[in-house]
Design a protein around this motif. Sequence first.
Motif, mmCIF file in Angstrom:
data_model
loop_
_atom_site.group_PDB
_atom_site.id
_atom_site.type_symbol
_atom_site.label_atom_id
_atom_site.label_comp_id
_atom_site.label_asym_id
_atom_site.label_seq_id
_atom_site.Cartn_x
_atom_site.Cartn_y
_atom_site.Cartn_z
ATOM 1 N N SER A 122 -5.803 5.916 1.168
ATOM 2 C CA SER A 122 -5.975 6.623 2.308
ATOM 3 C C SER A 122 -6.953 7.630 2.377
ATOM 4 O O SER A 122 -8.081 7.754 3.042
ATOM 5 N N CYS A 127 1.513 8.787 6.353
ATOM 6 C CA CYS A 127 0.605 9.454 5.232
ATOM 7 C C CYS A 127 -0.178 10.276 5.649
ATOM 8 O O CYS A 127 -0.631 11.307 5.201
ATOM 9 N N ARG A 128 -0.815 10.032 6.788
ATOM 10 C CA ARG A 128 -2.050 10.775 7.213
ATOM 11 C C ARG A 128 -1.573 12.220 7.807
ATOM 12 O O ARG A 128 -2.185 13.099 7.414
ATOM 13 N N ARG A 172 0.832 -1.109 0.153
ATOM 14 C CA ARG A 172 -0.016 0.057 -0.129
ATOM 15 C C ARG A 172 0.873 1.173 0.019
ATOM 16 O O ARG A 172 0.694 1.935 -1.144
ATOM 17 N N HIS A 173 1.713 1.356 1.097
ATOM 18 C CA HIS A 173 2.472 2.388 1.161
ATOM 19 C C HIS A 173 4.113 2.137 1.054
ATOM 20 O O HIS A 173 4.327 0.965 1.509
ATOM 21 N N THR A 198 -1.477 6.710 -0.600
ATOM 22 C CA THR A 198 -2.167 7.693 -0.225
ATOM 23 C C THR A 198 -3.509 8.345 -0.521
ATOM 24 O O THR A 198 -4.332 8.539 0.097
ATOM 25 N N GLU A 246 0.757 4.098 7.441
ATOM 26 C CA GLU A 246 -0.472 4.775 7.341
ATOM 27 C C GLU A 246 -0.494 6.228 8.089
ATOM 28 O O GLU A 246 -1.090 7.233 7.668
ATOM 29 N N ARG A 303 -11.094 8.072 3.865
ATOM 30 C CA ARG A 303 -11.217 9.162 4.752
ATOM 31 C C ARG A 303 -12.209 10.188 4.584
ATOM 32 O O ARG A 303 -12.611 10.882 5.578
#
Length: 294
Positions: free
Chosen positions: A100, A72-73, A44-45, A97, A69, A104
Amino acid sequence: MSKPLIYNSIMAETNLYLPYFDKLIQQFSQNNAQTAEIVAAFGRHVHWGYWENPKEADGSVSNFAIAAEELCRRVCDSGNIKDGHSLLDAGCGFGGTIASLNERFHNMSLVGINIDERQLDRAKSEVKAINSNTIEFVQGDACQLPFDDASFDVVLAVECIFHFPSRQRFFQEAKRVLKPGGKLAISDFVPILLSYQVVNFIVKLLMLNSTISETYGNVDSTFTLNTYRQLAQETGFILASQEDITANTLPTYPVVKRLFGQMGGESDEVATAQVELLSQLRLLRYQILSFQSV
């Protein structure tokens, strides 16, 4: 939103050289226990992690994935992202990203751009729009963005700007495609300001020009915080926020070194250890920076 461009010469023109992505993509094509761990860590990242309390890091892949994660946030939150925004993620990798943000926020136009079509192929297969968002992945050069002026509220570059051919061209392009008052948020490894003699000695001592490039590809980590301030002023931005999270990222290194070792990359372990030492010595600082278009 996208302008049609011819990209058949992009790879050669930008000297794309990302050996660690080559190894990850090769690993993803296999089917074994080792591959499952690599995918869990980097599917994912593909960037460092953030631990609010680094002492609580347990060295596991699952803990690292949560930390990645969180990093990233933190970068995204520095861009003041809101529902309904139009956003560009430059150097979007495997789409982590975008994924995510898709989870959100609502009613967003999310665009990821990357020069490596292989990464985009995975992003397209893994990330599907929800929450009334739209998602588009585009192959292209972050320094020659194929988008109209004033297309985005926010532009992101999460741990990738050091690969770009020119930070100045990227900032100019980000300014062009941002709406008035838009935000640019990035994360980068930023060296402290030292004399040339000291820097040259450290580089020779750790053989950074060879070992690190053999693992992480073409990397330019010469931009100090003062250089970023000057670049922002020259390209129509102001530095809106700065966060040094070096200490919060240090638990990344043991995990990445171990995973590289599993993939048979002894030199990759050495290269990662070199960056780790520079970070531990506080000579190289992991910074989250946000800029506002003026």
